[in-house]
Design an enzyme around this catalytic site. Sequence first.
Site, PDB file in Angstrom:
ATOM      1  N   TYR A 178      47.161  46.913  52.108  1.00  0.00           N
ATOM      2  CA  TYR A 178      45.969  46.050  52.056  1.00  0.00           C
ATOM      3  C   TYR A 178      46.035  44.974  53.129  1.00  0.00           C
ATOM      4  O   TYR A 178      45.108  44.832  53.930  1.00  0.00           O
ATOM      5  CB  TYR A 178      45.886  45.438  50.664  1.00  0.00           C
ATOM      6  N   LYS A 197      43.727  45.194  56.349  1.00  0.00           N
ATOM      7  CA  LYS A 197      42.677  44.208  56.661  1.00  0.00           C
ATOM      8  C   LYS A 197      42.922  43.568  58.025  1.00  0.00           C
ATOM      9  O   LYS A 197      41.974  43.228  58.732  1.00  0.00           O
ATOM     10  CB  LYS A 197      42.635  43.127  55.575  1.00  0.00           C
ATOM     11  N   ASN A 207      40.727  33.826  47.021  1.00  0.00           N
ATOM     12  CA  ASN A 207      40.547  34.315  45.637  1.00  0.00           C
ATOM     13  C   ASN A 207      39.200  33.898  45.053  1.00  0.00           C
ATOM     14  O   ASN A 207      38.894  32.708  44.985  1.00  0.00           O
ATOM     15  CB  ASN A 207      41.668  33.782  44.731  1.00  0.00           C
ATOM     16  N   ARG A 227      43.650  41.274  38.115  1.00  0.00           N
ATOM     17  CA  ARG A 227      43.929  39.999  38.791  1.00  0.00           C
ATOM     18  C   ARG A 227      44.079  38.891  37.746  1.00  0.00           C
ATOM     19  O   ARG A 227      43.768  39.085  36.569  1.00  0.00           O
ATOM     20  CB  ARG A 227      42.815  39.700  39.802  1.00  0.00           C
ATOM     21  N   GLN A 234      53.547  29.516  41.558  1.00  0.00           N
ATOM     22  CA  GLN A 234      52.811  29.907  42.772  1.00  0.00           C
ATOM     23  C   GLN A 234      51.367  29.420  42.653  1.00  0.00           C
ATOM     24  O   GLN A 234      50.830  29.371  41.546  1.00  0.00           O
ATOM     25  CB  GLN A 234      52.881  31.436  42.986  1.00  0.00           C
ATOM     26  N   ARG A 291      47.153  29.238  43.851  1.00  0.00           N
ATOM     27  CA  ARG A 291      45.977  29.886  44.419  1.00  0.00           C
ATOM     28  C   ARG A 291      44.824  28.876  44.356  1.00  0.00           C
ATOM     29  O   ARG A 291      44.885  27.878  43.625  1.00  0.00           O
ATOM     30  CB  ARG A 291      45.581  31.143  43.630  1.00  0.00           C
ATOM     31  N   ARG A 343      48.596  29.289  48.435  1.00  0.00           N
ATOM     32  CA  ARG A 343      47.408  29.725  49.173  1.00  0.00           C
ATOM     33  C   ARG A 343      46.285  28.708  48.961  1.00  0.00           C
ATOM     34  O   ARG A 343      45.924  28.401  47.836  1.00  0.00           O
ATOM     35  CB  ARG A 343      46.966  31.094  48.691  1.00  0.00           C
TER      36      ARG A 343
HETATM   37  P1  NAD Z   1      35.939  45.446  43.986  1.00  0.00           P
HETATM   38  O1  NAD Z   1      37.093  46.376  43.841  1.00  0.00           O
HETATM   39  O2  NAD Z   1      35.213  45.018  42.764  1.00  0.00           O
HETATM   40  O3  NAD Z   1      34.857  46.059  44.986  1.00  0.00           O
HETATM   41  C1  NAD Z   1      35.156  46.959  46.003  1.00  0.00           C
HETATM   42  C2  NAD Z   1      34.076  48.044  46.017  1.00  0.00           C
HETATM   43  O4  NAD Z   1      34.333  48.940  47.104  1.00  0.00           O
HETATM   44  C3  NAD Z   1      34.054  48.875  44.747  1.00  0.00           C
HETATM   45  O5  NAD Z   1      32.729  49.000  44.279  1.00  0.00           O
HETATM   46  C4  NAD Z   1      34.639  50.210  45.165  1.00  0.00           C
HETATM   47  O6  NAD Z   1      34.170  51.280  44.385  1.00  0.00           O
HETATM   48  C5  NAD Z   1      34.193  50.279  46.624  1.00  0.00           C
HETATM   49  N1  NAD Z   1      35.037  51.132  47.480  1.00  0.00           N
HETATM   50  C6  NAD Z   1      36.389  51.115  47.580  1.00  0.00           C
HETATM   51  N2  NAD Z   1      36.796  52.013  48.507  1.00  0.00           N
HETATM   52  C7  NAD Z   1      35.658  52.594  48.999  1.00  0.00           C
HETATM   53  C8  NAD Z   1      35.411  53.601  49.966  1.00  0.00           C
HETATM   54  N3  NAD Z   1      36.413  54.211  50.633  1.00  0.00           N
HETATM   55  N4  NAD Z   1      34.126  53.963  50.216  1.00  0.00           N
HETATM   56  C9  NAD Z   1      33.100  53.379  49.541  1.00  0.00           C
HETATM   57  N5  NAD Z   1      33.280  52.433  48.605  1.00  0.00           N
HETATM   58  C10 NAD Z   1      34.546  52.034  48.339  1.00  0.00           C
HETATM   59  O7  NAD Z   1      36.493  44.187  44.801  1.00  0.00           O
HETATM   60  P2  NAD Z   1      35.812  42.810  45.168  1.00  0.00           P
HETATM   61  O8  NAD Z   1      36.635  41.741  44.564  1.00  0.00           O
HETATM   62  O9  NAD Z   1      34.349  42.846  44.900  1.00  0.00           O
HETATM   63  O10 NAD Z   1      36.071  42.770  46.745  1.00  0.00           O
HETATM   64  C11 NAD Z   1      35.056  43.112  47.679  1.00  0.00           C
HETATM   65  C12 NAD Z   1      35.602  42.931  49.088  1.00  0.00           C
HETATM   66  O11 NAD Z   1      35.999  41.571  49.281  1.00  0.00           O
HETATM   67  C13 NAD Z   1      36.818  43.796  49.407  1.00  0.00           C
HETATM   68  O12 NAD Z   1      36.716  44.262  50.730  1.00  0.00           O
HETATM   69  C14 NAD Z   1      37.974  42.828  49.283  1.00  0.00           C
HETATM   70  O13 NAD Z   1      39.051  43.198  50.108  1.00  0.00           O
HETATM   71  C15 NAD Z   1      37.340  41.516  49.729  1.00  0.00           C
HETATM   72  N6  NAD Z   1      38.042  40.361  49.136  1.00  0.00           N
HETATM   73  C16 NAD Z   1      37.888  40.042  47.832  1.00  0.00           C
HETATM   74  C17 NAD Z   1      38.571  38.962  47.297  1.00  0.00           C
HETATM   75  C18 NAD Z   1      38.394  38.545  45.862  1.00  0.00           C
HETATM   76  O14 NAD Z   1      39.023  37.561  45.441  1.00  0.00           O
HETATM   77  N7  NAD Z   1      37.571  39.174  45.063  1.00  0.00           N
HETATM   78  C19 NAD Z   1      39.444  38.205  48.097  1.00  0.00           C
HETATM   79  C20 NAD Z   1      39.603  38.602  49.418  1.00  0.00           C
HETATM   80  C21 NAD Z   1      38.884  39.661  49.937  1.00  0.00           C
HETATM   81  N1  UDP Z   2      49.233  36.856  38.272  1.00  0.00           N
HETATM   82  C1  UDP Z   2      49.834  36.495  37.092  1.00  0.00           C
HETATM   83  N2  UDP Z   2      49.505  37.198  35.968  1.00  0.00           N
HETATM   84  C2  UDP Z   2      48.612  38.216  35.967  1.00  0.00           C
HETATM   85  C3  UDP Z   2      47.983  38.561  37.189  1.00  0.00           C
HETATM   86  C4  UDP Z   2      48.340  37.864  38.329  1.00  0.00           C
HETATM   87  O1  UDP Z   2      50.650  35.571  37.036  1.00  0.00           O
HETATM   88  O2  UDP Z   2      48.372  38.808  34.889  1.00  0.00           O
HETATM   89  C5  UDP Z   2      49.593  36.085  39.476  1.00  0.00           C
HETATM   90  C6  UDP Z   2      49.973  36.913  40.698  1.00  0.00           C
HETATM   91  O3  UDP Z   2      51.337  37.247  40.679  1.00  0.00           O
HETATM   92  C7  UDP Z   2      49.602  35.954  41.814  1.00  0.00           C
HETATM   93  C8  UDP Z   2      48.416  35.169  41.263  1.00  0.00           C
HETATM   94  O4  UDP Z   2      48.463  35.339  39.850  1.00  0.00           O
HETATM   95  O5  UDP Z   2      50.661  35.057  42.039  1.00  0.00           O
HETATM   96  C9  UDP Z   2      47.074  35.681  41.764  1.00  0.00           C
HETATM   97  O6  UDP Z   2      47.060  37.070  41.577  1.00  0.00           O
HETATM   98  P1  UDP Z   2      45.771  37.951  41.791  1.00  0.00           P
HETATM   99  O7  UDP Z   2      46.160  39.365  41.558  1.00  0.00           O
HETATM  100  O8  UDP Z   2      44.653  37.373  41.017  1.00  0.00           O
HETATM  101  O9  UDP Z   2      45.403  37.721  43.327  1.00  0.00           O
HETATM  102  P2  UDP Z   2      46.306  37.720  44.654  1.00  0.00           P
HETATM  103  O10 UDP Z   2      46.150  36.352  45.167  1.00  0.00           O
HETATM  104  O11 UDP Z   2      47.733  38.036  44.336  1.00  0.00           O
HETATM  105  O12 UDP Z   2      45.669  38.770  45.490  1.00  0.00           O
END
Ligand code: NAD
Ligand code: UDP
Length: 318
Positions: free
Chosen positions: A148, A152, A177, A189, A212, A214, A278
Site C-alpha cells: 500500500y 501509493k 485518517n 480500522r 501511537q 493519529r 501521524r
Molecule cells: P474503501 O475501501 O471504503 O474504498 C475503496 C473503494 O475502491 C471500494 O469501493 C473498493 O471496492 C474499490 N476498489 C478497490 N480496488 C479496486 C479496483 N482494482 N478497481 C475498482 N475498484 C476498486 O476505502 P476508503 O477509506 O473510502 O478510501 C478511498 C481512497 O482514499 C483509497 O484510495 C485510499 O487509499 C484513500 N485513503 C483513505 C484514507 C482513509 O482514512 N479512509 C486515508 C488515506 C487514503
Molecule cells: N488500531 C488499534 N486497534 C484496532 C485497530 C487499529 O489499536 O482495533 C491502531 C493501529 O495499530 C494504528 C491506529 O490504531 O496504530 C490506526 O489504525 P488504522 O488501521 O485505523 O489506520 P492506519 O493509520 O494504521 O492506516
Amino acid sequence: MSSKKNILITGGAGFIGSHLCKRLLNDGNKIICLDNLFTGSENNISNLIDNSDFEFVNHDITKPYYREGIDEIYNLACPASPIHYQINPIKTIKTCTIGVINMLGLAKKNNAKILQASTSEVYGDPEIHPQTEKYNGNVNPLGYRSCYDEGKRCSETLFMDYYREHNLNIKIVRIFNTYGPRMRINDGRAIPNFIKQALRGEDLTAYGNGSQTRSFCYVSDLVDGIYRLLISDINDPVNIGNPIEMSIKQMAEKILQATNSHSKITYLPLPVDDPKVRQPNIGKAIKYLNWNPKIPLNEGLKTTIEHFEEQLNIKKYD
Ligand code: NAD
Ligand code: UDP
C-alpha cells in the site's frame, strides 16, 4: 448543450467515494461511479442509483476502461484498511500502478483533470512531526504495509511523470485518517473497530500500548478539501487531514464515553511497521485552498456511532 460536467469517480462505492459521489451529484454534475465492489458496496450508493445523472459501472481499474466525454476523474479505487489491502498485496500494487496507468491514460485521451487519492502512509513511520508535503518519508519497502505505502508512492510518481511528460492536469491529495458514516462494520480500522466493540459490550482492542498517535478527519471535511484541490491550479501534493492529534488509547476512551459503554480496553500486539505518530501540517491547504476542517470530533463521532447502531440494528429506547 448541457453544462453539467461528466465526472468519473473510481472507488465510488467505497466509504469516501460514496460521500464524494453524493456531494458532486448534489452540485449538479453527472457521475460515473466505477468500482469492483471489493471493499465497497451497492448499499453505499443505493440513495443515488435512481438519479438519472448517476451511473454505476462494475469495473476493476486494473483492466482498461474506455469512455469519451469525461471532464474530471477522481481516482479513489484501492482498499484502504490494512487488513483489506494485505489480503492480496500483489493486487493492491496492481491497483496502485496498472490501475493508475489505466486511469491516467483515460484522462490523457479525454484531456480530463485527474486527482489521485494518495495517503499519509507515503510518510511511513515519520521522523518529521507534523508531516509537511516536503518530507520524503520513512517507508519500509519490504514489509506487510509496503504494498500500500509503496504502491501509493508509485501512484504519485506516475502522476508526476504524466504531468511532466504529457502536461496532464493532475492533482495529488495526501489523505490522513478519515472517519464517518458508511465505514464498514468489518473495516478493521481503529474507529470502526472501537465503535463496534463498544456497542456490543466487547473489549476495545488497542494495539501495542495505545500510545501511537493519529489525527482523525471527518469525511465531509475531507470531501470538501478534495473538491477544492481539484478546482485549484495546484499540481503538487497537498495534505488534507485534521491536525488534532491524539493517542489511540485516548480515542478508545472517547468512544467509550460517547457510546456510554462499560467495555474495557485490552492491549494486543502492535502490527509490524505501525507508524508511531501521524499529524498533518495543513499550512498548504489553508493557504492555497482556503480549507480548514470544521467538524469537531464529538459531532463526527456522534453521526458515525449512529451509523454503526443502524448497521448493528441496535435500537435506542430513550
Ligand atoms: P474503501 O475501501 O471504503 O474504498 C475503496 C473503494 O475502491 C471500494 O469501493 C473498493 O471496492 C474499490 N476498489 C478497490 N480496488 C479496486 C479496483 N482494482 N478497481 C475498482 N475498484 C476498486 O476505502 P476508503 O477509506 O473510502 O478510501 C478511498 C481512497 O482514499 C483509497 O484510495 C485510499 O487509499 C484513500 N485513503 C483513505 C484514507 C482513509 O482514512 N479512509 C486515508 C488515506 C487514503
Ligand atoms: N488500531 C488499534 N486497534 C484496532 C485497530 C487499529 O489499536 O482495533 C491502531 C493501529 O495499530 C494504528 C491506529 O490504531 O496504530 C490506526 O489504525 P488504522 O488501521 O485505523 O489506520 P492506519 O493509520 O494504521 O492506516
